[in-house]
Write a protein that holds these residues in place. Structure first.
Motif, short mmCIF file in Angstrom:
data_model
loop_
_atom_site.label_atom_id
_atom_site.label_comp_id
_atom_site.label_asym_id
_atom_site.label_seq_id
_atom_site.Cartn_x
_atom_site.Cartn_y
_atom_site.Cartn_z
N GLN A 5 6.35 12.66 8.03
CA GLN A 5 6.84 11.37 7.66
C GLN A 5 6.06 9.94 8.31
O GLN A 5 5.42 10.24 9.50
N ASN A 6 6.30 8.89 7.60
CA ASN A 6 5.60 7.60 8.38
C ASN A 6 6.83 6.45 7.81
O ASN A 6 7.20 6.62 6.77
N THR A 7 6.87 5.65 8.62
CA THR A 7 7.76 4.43 8.40
C THR A 7 7.21 3.10 8.54
O THR A 7 6.22 2.82 9.36
N ILE A 8 7.27 2.11 7.76
CA ILE A 8 6.74 0.69 7.65
C ILE A 8 7.68 -0.26 7.55
O ILE A 8 8.67 0.02 6.55
N ASP A 9 7.56 -1.49 7.95
CA ASP A 9 8.09 -2.69 7.56
C ASP A 9 7.63 -3.52 6.55
O ASP A 9 6.36 -3.65 6.63
N ILE A 10 8.37 -4.03 5.39
CA ILE A 10 7.60 -4.70 4.36
C ILE A 10 8.41 -6.06 4.36
O ILE A 10 9.50 -5.92 4.13
N ASN A 11 7.58 -7.17 4.20
CA ASN A 11 8.40 -8.51 3.99
C ASN A 11 8.65 -8.84 2.65
O ASN A 11 7.92 -9.74 2.02
N LYS A 12 9.54 -7.86 2.01
CA LYS A 12 9.95 -7.96 0.52
C LYS A 12 11.41 -7.70 0.66
O LYS A 12 11.93 -6.85 1.30
N PRO A 13 12.32 -8.19 -0.24
CA PRO A 13 13.47 -7.83 -0.50
C PRO A 13 13.58 -6.23 -0.80
O PRO A 13 12.74 -5.69 -1.50
N VAL A 14 14.60 -5.52 -0.49
CA VAL A 14 14.71 -4.09 -0.71
C VAL A 14 14.65 -3.74 -1.97
O VAL A 14 13.94 -3.02 -2.51
N ALA A 15 15.32 -4.57 -3.18
CA ALA A 15 15.30 -4.55 -4.43
C ALA A 15 13.96 -4.57 -5.16
O ALA A 15 13.77 -3.93 -6.01
N LEU A 119 -1.95 11.71 3.98
CA LEU A 119 -1.50 11.13 2.59
C LEU A 119 -0.15 10.24 2.87
O LEU A 119 -0.28 9.18 2.22
N VAL A 120 0.59 10.70 3.60
CA VAL A 120 2.07 9.66 3.93
C VAL A 120 1.41 8.50 4.46
O VAL A 120 1.87 7.58 4.31
N ASP A 121 0.63 8.68 5.58
CA ASP A 121 0.24 7.37 6.11
C ASP A 121 -0.33 6.62 5.16
O ASP A 121 -0.25 5.06 5.17
N HIS A 122 -1.45 6.99 4.39
CA HIS A 122 -2.06 6.23 3.38
C HIS A 122 -1.28 5.58 2.49
O HIS A 122 -1.36 4.40 2.19
N GLN A 123 -0.04 6.06 1.94
CA GLN A 123 0.71 5.72 1.01
C GLN A 123 1.64 4.52 1.48
O GLN A 123 1.56 3.63 1.03
N VAL A 124 2.09 4.77 2.75
CA VAL A 124 2.82 3.78 3.47
C VAL A 124 2.01 2.46 3.72
O VAL A 124 2.77 1.47 3.48
N ASN A 125 0.91 2.67 4.28
CA ASN A 125 -0.20 1.59 4.49
C ASN A 125 -0.48 0.61 3.18
O ASN A 125 -0.53 -0.52 3.21
N THR A 126 -0.84 1.51 2.13
CA THR A 126 -1.07 0.88 0.88
C THR A 126 0.21 0.11 0.30
O THR A 126 -0.13 -0.92 -0.17
N LEU A 127 1.40 0.66 0.37
CA LEU A 127 2.30 0.02 -0.09
C LEU A 127 2.70 -1.22 0.58
O LEU A 127 2.75 -2.12 -0.13
N LYS A 128 2.58 -1.25 1.86
CA LYS A 128 2.59 -2.48 2.64
C LYS A 128 1.33 -3.73 2.05
O LYS A 128 1.98 -4.73 1.95
N GLN A 129 0.38 -3.00 1.82
CA GLN A 129 -0.80 -4.13 1.20
C GLN A 129 -0.47 -4.60 -0.03
O GLN A 129 -0.46 -5.62 -0.19
N ILE A 130 -0.08 -3.88 -0.91
CA ILE A 130 0.43 -4.23 -2.36
C ILE A 130 1.50 -5.01 -2.16
O ILE A 130 1.52 -6.15 -3.02
#
Length: 132
Positions: A5-15, A119-130
């Motif tokens: 697993q990997n966790t990241i904080d994203i500056n967007k509302p959870v919804a 894969l996990v690291d790539h997906q969380v980091n890409t999600l934050k970029q998007i």
């Protein structure tokens, strides 16, 4: 059971984060370059991992603004579950965790743990970029 697993904080509302992840069509954007032949609907996706395998997934559970669970719909080398867990940090910040739970024997664990962690690291980091 192996947990990767990997966790990241994203500056967007959870919804907003949940809405993006709830649609498997959006997951193509999260995949690394070694994924091709992507086809998807809101609930299912299939793709090929270069030099490895073809994989088909379906969304098996959605808990609004909290969790999304995907499971394989075709035979895989090992049993696995892909899970996105979301938590609201504040009105405008979401904590997103991507978890792969896999039934790996010792040999498979040695071979698959590294690529699965990448894969996990790539997906969380890409999600934050998007998501910005």
């Amino acid at each position: 059971m192996t947990i990767i697993q990997n966790t990241i904080d994203i500056n967007k509302p959870v919804a907003e984060v949940y809405a993006f992840l709830a649609d498997l069509n959006n997951h193509e954007q999260l995949m690394p370059e070694n994924i091709y032949n992507w086809t998807s609907t809101t609930d299912e996706a299939s793709f090929t991992i270069k030099n490895m395998a073809k994989l088909a997934l379906k969304m098996s559970q959605r808990i609004e603004n909290k969790e999304l669970v995907c499971v394989p719909t075709t035979e895989t080398p090992f049993a696995m579950t892909l899970r996105w867990k979301l938590a609201e940090n504040s009105d405008n910040q979401t904590n997103a965790t991507f978890v792969i739970e896999a039934e790996l024997n010792m040999m498979m664990k040695m071979m698959a743990s590294g690529p699965l962690q990448k894969l996990v690291d790539h997906q969380v980091n890409t999600l934050k970029q998007i998501m910005g």
